[in-house]
Scaffold this motif. Structure first.
Motif, PDB file in Angstrom:
ATOM      1  N   LYS A 250       0.801  -1.399   0.071  1.00 13.95           N
ATOM      2  CA  LYS A 250      -0.232   0.237  -0.252  1.00 13.95           C
ATOM      3  C   LYS A 250       0.874   1.137   0.208  1.00 13.95           C
ATOM      4  O   LYS A 250       2.379   1.253   0.566  1.00 13.95           O
ATOM      5  CB  LYS A 250      -0.785   0.351   1.411  1.00 13.95           C
ATOM      6  N   ASP A 254      -3.335   5.264   1.333  1.00 13.38           N
ATOM      7  CA  ASP A 254      -3.984   4.707   1.401  1.00 13.38           C
ATOM      8  C   ASP A 254      -4.711   3.920   3.113  1.00 13.38           C
ATOM      9  O   ASP A 254      -4.975   2.888   3.738  1.00 13.38           O
ATOM     10  CB  ASP A 254      -3.223   3.568   1.127  1.00 13.38           C
ATOM     11  N   ILE A 256      -2.707   3.172   5.643  1.00 13.67           N
ATOM     12  CA  ILE A 256      -2.472   1.714   6.770  1.00 13.67           C
ATOM     13  C   ILE A 256      -2.580   2.023   7.517  1.00 13.67           C
ATOM     14  O   ILE A 256      -2.603   2.326   8.568  1.00 13.67           O
ATOM     15  CB  ILE A 256      -0.936   1.636   5.956  1.00 13.67           C
TER      16      ILE A 256
END
Length: 353
Positions: A250, A254, A256
């Protein structure tokens, strides 16, 4: 000053002034006269130094309209008049944030400085238009004393929990060049020049956001871009070119999320697939994102040790921290010619993401 001379540099010497809002606790007290005397001592001490280019009275001061600030203007002009009298060989400026008409109006009507200096970032995109539209009132000379990439104050650079997204050093170098070529008013006859925003190596949300060098003097691609801008010649060396970093597949935008203690793979992608001669230094630290006093911490966060399980060139395997909260994974990629590149990715640790 001596160091600047030794490195063939000229200095705009900053003369600190309290904010104009300090009208009752400074400008209307004996402190003000004492401050003017102190500045006079500095001016007379350094006015013959060969590295001196000009004087700058205050940094990003506000220049208000209201009559209650008259004493601020009195003291400010006392400093300017003193410099003009004691050191007529060097001009006087002051810096303001961006192109603010109110400040420009009051600087022109109520001060005696020789030119205006702009600390400007994103608003450089409208500077040429602003100068043209306000030319009917103010048509004096100007210097750009801070310009560069956008800082972490841009709203679109944050993820879901408020962590700021930092571009790779390669992308930042591209932005330096494009900003200069698109927006710098180099064809304006009033333009005296520009000074790129330079912190050397300084913590500003991250250790690498504005830093052009590392602690040991290695240089980023942004330094090489400035070499080209200033000389018209490409720098003799080229920093590693980074494309992006992926953490567990990712990217930085994104959002995370990881559970504590699990093992994660990360990779930084280099434009040249041959990474021979490159050294990769990885760090994980707790995010410096909370601003209790409205300012980012200026101390580099401590690296969290014993999380890296293994690494091979651009590939990393690490253990997620055990404590919940925001973190950042950062990589420095060094070559053997004194250059380096950087990339980093924020992530958040939750027991139940």
């Amino acid at each position: 000053m001596d160091s600047a001379q030794a490195h063939h540099l000229a200095v705009i010497a900053g003369l600190p002034m309290p904010p104009s809002e300090s009208i009752d606790d400074f400008y209307k007290t004996p402190k003000a006269s004492a401050h003017v005397s102190k500045i006079a001592g500095i001016v007379n001490r350094f006015k013959h130094h060969p590295a001196l280019l000009s004087w700058c009275v205050g940094n990003e001061l506000a220049f208000p309209y209201k009559p209650k600030y008259n004493q601020f203007y009195t003291i400010f002009n006392d400093v300017v008049d003193m410099i003009h009298q004691d050191d007529p060989q060097h001009p006087v400026t002051t810096t303001i944030m961006s192109f603010q008409k109110k400040n420009i109006v009051n600087i022109k009507l109520r001060t005696k400085i020789d030119f205006i200096s702009f600390n400007i970032f994103g608003s450089i995109q409208t500077l040429n238009e602003d100068l043209q539209k306000f030319n009917w009132f103010w048509d004096g000379p100007f210097l750009i004393t801070e310009w560069g990439i956008e800082g972490p104050w841009t709203a679109d650079s944050q993820n879901a929990w408020g962590a700021y997204i930092e571009n790779t050093s390669t992308k930042k170098a591209e932005q330096y060049l494009s900003t200069y070529e698109k927006y710098m008013p180099i064809n304006n006859s009033r333009f005296l020049g520009s000074m790129v925003f330079y912190w050397g190596q300084k913590q500003e949300l991250t250790p690498t956001w504005f830093s052009m060098f590392d602690e040991n003097g290695a240089e980023t691609e942004a330094v090489q871009v400035m070499h080209y801008i200033w000389t018209g010649q490409k720098a003799p060396k080229k920093a590693p070119v980074l494309k992006y970093m992926l953490v567990d597949g990712k990217g930085a935008r994104d959002n995370i999320l990881f559970k504590p203690g699990i093992t994660i793979n990360s990779k930084v992608y280099i434009e040249d697939p041959d990474t021979t001669g490159l050294t990769f230094k990885w760090e994980i630290f707790a995010e410096d994102w909370f601003k209790p006093n409205g300012a980012f911490n200026q101390k580099k966060p401590k690296e969290i040790k014993n999380l890296i399980i293994g690494q091979s060139g651009p590939d990393l395997k690490f253990k997620v921290p055990a404590t919940e909260g925001p973190y950042r994974l950062l990589v420095y990629v060094y070559d053997q010619k004194g250059s380096f590149a950087t990339s980093n990715t924020p992530f958040y640790v939750l027991k139940n993401p």
